[in-house]
Write a protein that holds these residues in place. Structure first.
Motif, PDB file in Angstrom:
ATOM      1  N   PRO A 111       0.814  -1.229   0.000  1.00 23.47           N
ATOM      2  CA  PRO A 111       0.000   0.000   0.000  1.00 23.47           C
ATOM      3  C   PRO A 111       0.840   1.268   0.000  1.00 23.47           C
ATOM      4  CG  PRO A 111      -0.859  -1.581   1.582  1.00 23.47           C
ATOM      5  CD  PRO A 111       0.463  -2.107   1.133  1.00 23.47           C
ATOM      6  N   TYR A 114       2.046   1.791  -3.521  1.00 23.62           N
ATOM      7  CA  TYR A 114       0.921   2.213  -4.364  1.00 23.62           C
ATOM      8  C   TYR A 114       0.594   3.684  -4.151  1.00 23.62           C
ATOM      9  CZ  TYR A 114      -3.888   2.451  -6.103  1.00 23.62           C
ATOM     10  OH  TYR A 114      -5.041   2.814  -6.769  1.00 23.62           O
ATOM     11  N   ALA A 201      -9.801   1.192  -3.955  1.00 22.06           N
ATOM     12  CA  ALA A 201      -9.635  -0.136  -3.370  1.00 22.06           C
ATOM     13  C   ALA A 201      -9.796  -1.233  -4.419  1.00 22.06           C
ATOM     14  CB  ALA A 201     -10.649  -0.333  -2.242  1.00 22.06           C
ATOM     15  N   PHE A 204      -6.755  -1.347  -6.571  1.00 23.51           N
ATOM     16  CA  PHE A 204      -5.662  -1.987  -5.841  1.00 23.51           C
ATOM     17  C   PHE A 204      -5.816  -3.507  -5.832  1.00 23.51           C
ATOM     18  CE2 PHE A 204      -3.768  -3.608  -1.906  1.00 23.51           C
ATOM     19  CZ  PHE A 204      -2.491  -3.104  -1.994  1.00 23.51           C
TER      20      PHE A 204
END
Length: 296
Positions: A111, A114, A201, A204
């Motif tokens: 995360p 990202y 989300a 991802f």
């Protein structure tokens, strides 16, 4: 005479085209490179041979015979005696530390990578520079503050006391590798999912996770090897035999008056088998993940 010359066929020499630029030319064998490769093979193979062969000897045979001689009466007593010395407990603790460190690093690093790639904010870039500074801080320089923090959190002599510092020092290199991996994903894919109404989300989970698999595997192997071979944090942050890992468990073969070298070599062989299996399983992903992003 002139007619005969006119009737004779004329042999024209054909011009041979030059080889393409990328074509290899066959030349003489490189004997120097062969000698250097042979020397390097001996440098690597002789210690491995010594470790494996010594594990099948008794202490008396190790003293009487040469270090590179084949054992006259090979025995498995060194390997079977490891279970009586708590090798199973040490192996279990090392596996818990390795898997726990890898899971924690991947859960935080992906995360973060990202957010760094997809967020052009200056604050996020500054945080990335802070992570890069973590590469220059050795664990030996901050072991005393880490010890004080662990003791005040009442986590001393627990496996969690090993996992947390090991994961913290593995985060910078993990974020660097995963950031380079995510930068290889074309922006068109992000834009296409955004146009379709996908949330951050969903992007991802549906895009970043599948395409970052080589980077995740390479980071997992690298971090796992570091946690498996870790010695400083287990030495300082644990004390009891129940929380001892393999790197500390090898001390059981050392005494005040000597060292059981065959037993120690047998333990080294068994402790290296999981690492060898992990490397053989993910060596291709390890190389591809570490090289991701450096061509841009």
């Amino acid at each position: 005479m002139s007619l005969d010359l006119a009737r004779r066929p004329v042999h024209r020499t054909r011009s041979v085209p030059p080889p393409p630029p990328g074509a290899r030319r066959r030349g003489r064998p490189n004997f120097l490179a062969g000698i250097a490769a042979t020397v390097w093979l001996l440098i690597v193979a002789v210690p491995v041979y010594f470790v494996v062969i010594t594990g099948f000897r008794t202490p008396d045979q190790y003293i009487e015979q040469g270090p590179l001689d084949l054992p006259t009466n090979p025995t498995l007593d060194n390997f079977t005696s490891l279970w009586d010395l708590g090798f199973t407990s040490y192996l279990t603790n090392s596996l818990i530390v390795a898997f726990g460190t890898v899971a924690l690093v991947l859960a935080v690093a992906l995360p973060a990578a990202y957010a760094i790639v997809r967020n052009p904010n200056r604050t996020v870039r500054s945080m990335f520079n802070v992570f890069l500074l973590g590469l220059a801080v050795p664990a030996q320089a901050v072991i005393v503050p880490i010890y004080l923090i662990i003791t005040r959190l009442q986590m001393y002599d627990t496996l969690l006391a090993i996992v947390l510092p090991t994961a913290a020092f593995s985060l910078p290199i993990a974020i660097v590798v995963l950031t380079s991996t995510l930068r290889d994903i074309p922006n068109e894919l992000y834009e296409a999912m955004t146009v379709d109404g996908a949330t951050a989300a969903r992007v991802f989970g549906r895009l970043v996770l599948p395409l970052s698999r080589p980077g995740l595997v390479s980071v997992g192997i690298f971090v796992g090897l570091g946690a498996w071979n870790g010695f400083l944090f287990p030495l300082v942050l644990t004390q009891s035999d129940e929380q001892r890992v393999l790197t500390l468990g090898l001390w059981n073969f050392q005494s005040q008056f000597g060292t059981n070298v065959p037993g120690l070599m047998a333990a080294v062989v068994l402790s290296a088998l999981p690492v060898l299996a992990l490397y053989l399983f993910g060596r291709r992903h390890l190389l591809s993940g570490l090289a991701a992003g450096f061509g841009k």
